[in-house]
Design a protein around this motif. Structure first.
Motif, PDB file in Angstrom:
ATOM      1  N   THR A  61     -10.876 -15.470 -59.982  1.00  0.00           N
ATOM      2  CA  THR A  61     -11.290 -15.164 -58.616  1.00  0.00           C
ATOM      3  C   THR A  61     -12.620 -15.823 -58.289  1.00  0.00           C
ATOM      4  O   THR A  61     -12.801 -16.388 -57.211  1.00  0.00           O
ATOM      5  N   HIS A  62     -13.559 -15.749 -59.222  1.00  0.00           N
ATOM      6  CA  HIS A  62     -14.916 -16.241 -58.947  1.00  0.00           C
ATOM      7  C   HIS A  62     -15.136 -17.689 -59.365  1.00  0.00           C
ATOM      8  O   HIS A  62     -16.090 -18.316 -58.912  1.00  0.00           O
ATOM      9  N   ALA A  63     -14.276 -18.210 -60.226  1.00  0.00           N
ATOM     10  CA  ALA A  63     -14.392 -19.604 -60.660  1.00  0.00           C
ATOM     11  C   ALA A  63     -12.995 -20.222 -60.705  1.00  0.00           C
ATOM     12  O   ALA A  63     -12.485 -20.543 -61.770  1.00  0.00           O
ATOM     13  N   PRO A  64     -12.370 -20.380 -59.524  1.00  0.00           N
ATOM     14  CA  PRO A  64     -11.008 -20.920 -59.499  1.00  0.00           C
ATOM     15  C   PRO A  64     -10.968 -22.295 -60.169  1.00  0.00           C
ATOM     16  O   PRO A  64     -11.878 -23.084 -60.047  1.00  0.00           O
ATOM     17  N   GLY A  65      -9.905 -22.535 -60.878  1.00  0.00           N
ATOM     18  CA  GLY A  65      -9.735 -23.826 -61.512  1.00  0.00           C
ATOM     19  C   GLY A  65     -10.437 -23.973 -62.851  1.00  0.00           C
ATOM     20  O   GLY A  65     -10.380 -25.030 -63.465  1.00  0.00           O
ATOM     21  N   VAL A  66     -11.092 -22.898 -63.322  1.00  0.00           N
ATOM     22  CA  VAL A  66     -11.793 -23.005 -64.595  1.00  0.00           C
ATOM     23  C   VAL A  66     -10.812 -23.201 -65.745  1.00  0.00           C
ATOM     24  O   VAL A  66     -11.139 -23.841 -66.740  1.00  0.00           O
ATOM     25  N   TYR A  67      -9.602 -22.685 -65.591  1.00  0.00           N
ATOM     26  CA  TYR A  67      -8.562 -22.868 -66.601  1.00  0.00           C
ATOM     27  C   TYR A  67      -7.488 -23.804 -66.066  1.00  0.00           C
ATOM     28  O   TYR A  67      -7.008 -23.629 -64.953  1.00  0.00           O
ATOM     29  N   THR A  68      -7.093 -24.752 -66.873  1.00  0.00           N
ATOM     30  CA  THR A  68      -5.986 -25.637 -66.514  1.00  0.00           C
ATOM     31  C   THR A  68      -4.676 -24.894 -66.743  1.00  0.00           C
ATOM     32  O   THR A  68      -4.641 -23.849 -67.407  1.00  0.00           O
ATOM     33  N   ASP A  69      -3.593 -25.459 -66.239  1.00  0.00           N
ATOM     34  CA  ASP A  69      -2.277 -24.848 -66.478  1.00  0.00           C
ATOM     35  C   ASP A  69      -1.981 -24.768 -67.968  1.00  0.00           C
ATOM     36  O   ASP A  69      -1.434 -23.776 -68.447  1.00  0.00           O
ATOM     37  N   GLU A  70      -2.332 -25.812 -68.698  1.00  0.00           N
ATOM     38  CA  GLU A  70      -2.092 -25.803 -70.144  1.00  0.00           C
ATOM     39  C   GLU A  70      -2.911 -24.702 -70.822  1.00  0.00           C
ATOM     40  O   GLU A  70      -2.409 -24.000 -71.710  1.00  0.00           O
ATOM     41  N   GLN A  71      -4.142 -24.512 -70.408  1.00  0.00           N
ATOM     42  CA  GLN A  71      -4.964 -23.442 -70.991  1.00  0.00           C
ATOM     43  C   GLN A  71      -4.389 -22.071 -70.657  1.00  0.00           C
ATOM     44  O   GLN A  71      -4.403 -21.173 -71.509  1.00  0.00           O
ATOM     45  N   LEU A  72      -3.883 -21.915 -69.455  1.00  0.00           N
ATOM     46  CA  LEU A  72      -3.248 -20.643 -69.089  1.00  0.00           C
ATOM     47  C   LEU A  72      -2.002 -20.394 -69.929  1.00  0.00           C
ATOM     48  O   LEU A  72      -1.767 -19.274 -70.379  1.00  0.00           O
ATOM     49  N   ARG A  73      -1.212 -21.433 -70.162  1.00  0.00           N
ATOM     50  CA  ARG A  73      -0.028 -21.282 -71.009  1.00  0.00           C
ATOM     51  C   ARG A  73      -0.422 -20.911 -72.439  1.00  0.00           C
ATOM     52  O   ARG A  73       0.210 -20.067 -73.076  1.00  0.00           O
ATOM     53  N   GLU A  74      -1.488 -21.520 -72.932  1.00  0.00           N
ATOM     54  CA  GLU A  74      -1.956 -21.209 -74.284  1.00  0.00           C
ATOM     55  C   GLU A  74      -2.478 -19.772 -74.363  1.00  0.00           C
ATOM     56  O   GLU A  74      -2.172 -19.044 -75.317  1.00  0.00           O
ATOM     57  N   LEU A  75      -3.225 -19.344 -73.357  1.00  0.00           N
ATOM     58  CA  LEU A  75      -3.677 -17.946 -73.310  1.00  0.00           C
ATOM     59  C   LEU A  75      -2.483 -17.004 -73.301  1.00  0.00           C
ATOM     60  O   LEU A  75      -2.463 -15.997 -74.020  1.00  0.00           O
TER      61      LEU A  75
END
Length: 168
Positions: free
Chosen positions: A144-158
């Motif tokens: 919410t406060h830092a949109p785009g801080v995670y890439t799609d690949e990082q989100l998938r890994e999380l």
């Protein structure tokens, strides 16, 4: 005019001009209705904001129910990631930012309590489920406060790591 169209007008006004612009007159103008037409559905600005918050909660509940997963926590994680990847975070930030009166956030506090406790006794590891749900809240806050801080690949890994935590 339907309630959802009025709520959409209020959301767009908030997103474009901020909380100071949220007046019943401005919402009516944005929606193309008379102020009386708006008052038929929402008798005060507080009622309008409360309805915006309640709609967000209902939308997230529907998203959880629509996700695939064996457990509530898996569906909660999937719904959180769907919100982060979509346009829902902006809506949440805009609407909750408009709630200058803490009592207007009472439905959100109740929903948050429910989301954190829902079906915990049915999880294989309730503590892991709690950790994943708290991670979702933290991820939501960061996105919410830092949109785009995670890439799609990082989100998938999380997501993979959080699902691994759930499966033990």
């Amino acid at each position: 005019m339907r309630r959802d169209e009025l709520l959409d007008a209020a959301e767009s006004l908030l997103a474009e001009q901020g909380t100071q612009a949220l007046t019943l007159t401005a919402v009516a103008e944005r929606a193309g209705v008379s102020k009386g037409g708006l008052l038929y559905h929402f008798n005060s600005k507080e009622a309008l904001i409360r309805s915006l918050v309640e709609r967000l909660i209902a939308d997230f509940d529907e998203s959880i129910a629509a996700q695939e997963g064996d457990t509530y926590t898996e569906r909660y994680l999937a719904a959180t990631l769907a919100a982060i990847r979509g346009d829902r975070l902006r809506r949440w930030a805009v609407v909750t930012g408009a709630t200058g009166d803490p009592t207007l956030l009472a439905p959100l506090r109740e929903a948050m309590t429910r989301w954190q406790r829902e079906e915990l006794d049915q999880e294989a590891d309730p503590m892991a489920a709690r950790i994943v749900r708290l991670a979702c809240e933290g991820l939501w806050e960061v996105a919410t406060h830092a949109p785009g801080v995670y890439t799609d690949e990082q989100l998938r890994e999380l997501e993979r790591h959080l699902l691994d935590l759930l499966s033990g």
